[in-house]
Design an enzyme around this catalytic site. Structure first.
Site, PDB file in Angstrom:
ATOM      1  N   ALA A 127       7.397 -20.864 -58.857  1.00  0.00           N
ATOM      2  CA  ALA A 127       6.939 -22.015 -59.650  1.00  0.00           C
ATOM      3  C   ALA A 127       6.306 -23.079 -58.757  1.00  0.00           C
ATOM      4  O   ALA A 127       5.268 -23.656 -59.093  1.00  0.00           O
ATOM      5  CB  ALA A 127       8.097 -22.594 -60.451  1.00  0.00           C
TER       6      ALA A 127
ATOM      7  N   HIS B 240       5.737 -11.454 -53.363  1.00  0.00           N
ATOM      8  CA  HIS B 240       5.919 -11.161 -54.783  1.00  0.00           C
ATOM      9  C   HIS B 240       4.520 -11.072 -55.395  1.00  0.00           C
ATOM     10  O   HIS B 240       3.623 -11.817 -54.989  1.00  0.00           O
ATOM     11  CB  HIS B 240       6.712 -12.302 -55.423  1.00  0.00           C
ATOM     12  CG  HIS B 240       7.448 -11.946 -56.686  1.00  0.00           C
ATOM     13  ND1 HIS B 240       7.458 -10.688 -57.238  1.00  0.00           N
ATOM     14  CD2 HIS B 240       8.222 -12.700 -57.505  1.00  0.00           C
ATOM     15  CE1 HIS B 240       8.217 -10.688 -58.328  1.00  0.00           C
ATOM     16  NE2 HIS B 240       8.685 -11.903 -58.518  1.00  0.00           N
TER      17      HIS B 240
HETATM   18  N1  LIG Z   1      14.894 -15.208 -52.511  1.00  0.00           N
HETATM   19  C1  LIG Z   1      14.652 -13.990 -52.048  1.00  0.00           C
HETATM   20  O1  LIG Z   1      15.418 -13.432 -51.267  1.00  0.00           O
HETATM   21  C2  LIG Z   1      13.417 -13.257 -52.455  1.00  0.00           C
HETATM   22  C3  LIG Z   1      12.273 -13.947 -52.775  1.00  0.00           C
HETATM   23  N2  LIG Z   1      11.089 -13.272 -52.941  1.00  0.00           N
HETATM   24  C4  LIG Z   1       9.873 -14.029 -53.176  1.00  0.00           C
HETATM   25  O2  LIG Z   1       9.603 -14.806 -52.022  1.00  0.00           O
HETATM   26  C5  LIG Z   1       8.986 -16.041 -52.387  1.00  0.00           C
HETATM   27  C6  LIG Z   1       9.815 -17.204 -51.872  1.00  0.00           C
HETATM   28  O3  LIG Z   1      11.031 -17.202 -52.564  1.00  0.00           O
HETATM   29  P1  LIG Z   1      12.338 -17.958 -52.041  1.00  0.00           P
HETATM   30  O4  LIG Z   1      12.516 -17.718 -50.604  1.00  0.00           O
HETATM   31  O5  LIG Z   1      13.436 -17.558 -52.964  1.00  0.00           O
HETATM   32  O6  LIG Z   1      11.934 -19.486 -52.289  1.00  0.00           O
HETATM   33  P2  LIG Z   1      12.867 -20.747 -52.485  1.00  0.00           P
HETATM   34  O7  LIG Z   1      13.127 -20.994 -53.918  1.00  0.00           O
HETATM   35  O8  LIG Z   1      14.041 -20.593 -51.601  1.00  0.00           O
HETATM   36  O9  LIG Z   1      11.895 -21.936 -52.007  1.00  0.00           O
HETATM   37  C7  LIG Z   1      11.261 -21.934 -50.745  1.00  0.00           C
HETATM   38  C8  LIG Z   1      10.815 -23.312 -50.294  1.00  0.00           C
HETATM   39  O10 LIG Z   1       9.996 -23.970 -51.232  1.00  0.00           O
HETATM   40  C9  LIG Z   1      10.044 -25.343 -50.912  1.00  0.00           C
HETATM   41  N3  LIG Z   1       9.496 -26.088 -52.059  1.00  0.00           N
HETATM   42  C10 LIG Z   1       9.916 -26.028 -53.338  1.00  0.00           C
HETATM   43  N4  LIG Z   1       9.124 -26.804 -54.109  1.00  0.00           N
HETATM   44  C11 LIG Z   1       8.171 -27.317 -53.287  1.00  0.00           C
HETATM   45  C12 LIG Z   1       7.058 -28.153 -53.500  1.00  0.00           C
HETATM   46  N5  LIG Z   1       6.754 -28.611 -54.698  1.00  0.00           N
HETATM   47  N6  LIG Z   1       6.305 -28.492 -52.426  1.00  0.00           N
HETATM   48  C13 LIG Z   1       6.604 -28.041 -51.207  1.00  0.00           C
HETATM   49  N7  LIG Z   1       7.637 -27.215 -50.954  1.00  0.00           N
HETATM   50  C14 LIG Z   1       8.410 -26.873 -51.989  1.00  0.00           C
HETATM   51  C15 LIG Z   1      11.500 -25.580 -50.625  1.00  0.00           C
HETATM   52  O11 LIG Z   1      11.635 -26.684 -49.757  1.00  0.00           O
HETATM   53  C16 LIG Z   1      11.906 -24.286 -49.945  1.00  0.00           C
HETATM   54  O12 LIG Z   1      11.830 -24.429 -48.549  1.00  0.00           O
HETATM   55  C17 LIG Z   1       8.859 -15.996 -53.908  1.00  0.00           C
HETATM   56  O13 LIG Z   1       7.597 -15.460 -54.202  1.00  0.00           O
HETATM   57  C18 LIG Z   1       9.956 -15.026 -54.323  1.00  0.00           C
HETATM   58  O14 LIG Z   1       9.736 -14.394 -55.556  1.00  0.00           O
HETATM   59  C19 LIG Z   1      11.004 -11.918 -52.788  1.00  0.00           C
HETATM   60  C20 LIG Z   1      12.115 -11.178 -52.480  1.00  0.00           C
HETATM   61  C21 LIG Z   1      13.417 -11.781 -52.400  1.00  0.00           C
HETATM   62 MG   LIG Z   2      12.452 -11.173 -57.437  1.00  0.00          MG
END
Ligand SMILES: NC(=O)C1=CN([C@@H]2O[C@H](COP(=O)(O)OP(=O)(O)OC[C@H]3O[C@@H](n4cnc5c(N)ncnc54)[C@H](O)[C@@H]3O)[C@@H](O)[C@H]2O)C=CC1
Ligand SMILES: [Mg+2]
Ligand SMILES: CC(=O)[C@](C)(O)C(=O)O
Ligand SMILES: [Mg+2]
Length: 347
Positions: free
Chosen positions: A100, A123
């Site tokens: 998002a 993703h």
């Molecule tokens: N969580 C996981 O282990 C997995 C995630 N993914 C994919 O990897 C990608 C990253 O996911 P996550 O690591 O879960 O992300 P997350 O939800 O942990 O967020 C990552 C970062 O986004 C930053 N952030 C949030 N809103 C922001 C904004 N408006 N402006 C600037 N920074 C902002 C936060 O500070 C945080 O460091 C996504 O596409 C997800 O679908 C894929 C496989 C597994």
């Molecule tokens: Mg997923």
């Protein structure tokens, strides 16, 4: 690519033998890999790549998470920057904000995607649902994904233990003729076990199904159903929790992971085997319509819509925390907390 027979179906996959780390390093030796976002995947992928000898920087807005990056050894002004600075320095932009949040940051990211740079996702979400996200990459950059099949937390833990999570990879756009090589090199760099190829659409539809299904949604649903039935019939929380969750995670799933379901069954009593063999099909038949409903909802774009709408609201964090709290404070998971505290290794 190695041709491997998966249960009678041949697939071409990439293994670490045919694409060793040295080759991955060589492929990316002139690149500056900028990991944007330091949430869950950000730390796992960036730390693994750093330890694997790649040229990695992190871009994260200031705050608690930035401080966490510092405590993980990233150095402000050297390897850790505000997002825009990292976007400017990076040649491979790893867009690892929540799906998002990617919508909001996209106009900024796009500014820095000059010809020859690469845009990397974990993703297929942003690009597949471009009508809702507005994420349409310029045509003169490479666009690819590597999607580790598991949490960034496990990606890092397994790497440290010398193991690896498998990942899928996909090419969306090959502007330089090198997108594929780069994608695979990134996949090896982040510490993948083996890599299997997909496309952005298939990645996102399978991933949304899996996490809503057996990996996270269905498993909690089945746990809750069995726990409630046991409790309603007079079983104690200890008995209900051990018989529903603890035995599964501590004893039986590790056996499944090691050598498959029949191996786990074979290590249980003949009484248990008889019952499990009789009951797995009724459970499959009862849940299959729900899985079909789920897949159709994913295919129709409804699940993406819900995710974008809900996760873009100003108070989404508080709302999410309330729902997580409801789980945490349910009797089953409070019982779980007590059970975990009694594990011998915790004393
Ligand atoms: N969580 C996981 O282990 C997995 C995630 N993914 C994919 O990897 C990608 C990253 O996911 P996550 O690591 O879960 O992300 P997350 O939800 O942990 O967020 C990552 C970062 O986004 C930053 N952030 C949030 N809103 C922001 C904004 N408006 N402006 C600037 N920074 C902002 C936060 O500070 C945080 O460091 C996504 O596409 C997800 O679908 C894929 C496989 C597994
Ligand atoms: Mg997923
Ligand atoms: C960990 C993972 O791969 C998930 C469940 O798909 C996700 O966190 O989005
Ligand atoms: Mg996933």
């Amino acid at each position: 690519m190695a041709k491997i027979n998966f249960g009678g179906v041949e697939e071409e996959v990439v293994t670490r033998e045919e694409f060793p780390l040295e080759k991955a390093r060589e492929t990316l030796k002139d690149e500056v890999i900028a990991v944007i976002g330091y949430g869950v995947q950000g730390p796992g992928q960036s730390l693994n790549m750093r330890d694997n000898g790649f040229n990695v920087i992190v871009g994260q807005r200031k705050g608690k998470t930035y401080d966490k990056a510092v405590s993980d050894g990233w150095v402000s002004g050297e390897t850790l920057f505000e997002i825009e600075e990292a976007l400017e320095k990076g040649t491979i932009i790893c867009f690892l904000l929540s799906d998002a949040a990617q919508i909001e940051l996209w106009p900024t990211v796009k500014k820095y995607l000059t010809p020859g740079k690469s845009l990397y996702f974990s993703h297929g979400f942003g690009v597949t649902y471009k009508d809702q996200t507005g994420i349409v990459p310029p045509t003169d950059v490479d666009v690819f994904l590597v999607a580790p099949k598991g949490s960034g937390t496990s990606l890092r833990r397994l790497f440290v233990e010398g193991k690896g999570l498998n990942s899928s990879f996909a090419i969306y756009q090959d502007a330089t003729g090198k997108a594929r090589e780069k994608a695979i090199a990134m996949g090896i760099g982040v510490g993948s076990g083996y890599l299997f190829e997909t496309d952005f659409y298939k990645e996102v539809t399978s991933d949304l199904t899996g996490e809503r299904g057996t990996l996270m949604g269905a498993i909690q649903g089945i746990f809750a159903a069995q726990y409630e039935v046991l409790r309603a019939n007079g079983h104690s929380p200890s008995e209900a929790f051990n018989e529903t969750v603890e035995e599964l995670t501590q004893s039986l799933m590790p056996l499944v992971a090691e050598n498959g379901m029949d191996w786990m069954y074979a290590n249980c009593s003949t009484t248990a085997q008889r019952g499990a063999l009789d009951w797995w099909k009724p459970f499959r038949d009862a849940t299959k319509p729900v899985f079909e409903q789920l897949y159709n909802s994913v295919k129709a774009g409804e699940q993406a819509n819900i995710s974008i709408t809900r996760n873009s609201q100003a108070d989404y964090r508080e709302k999410l925390e309330e729902e997580l709290k409801e789980l945490r404070e349910s009797e089953m998971w409070r019982a779980g907390s007590a059970v975990r505290s009694l594990r011998p290794e915790r004393n």
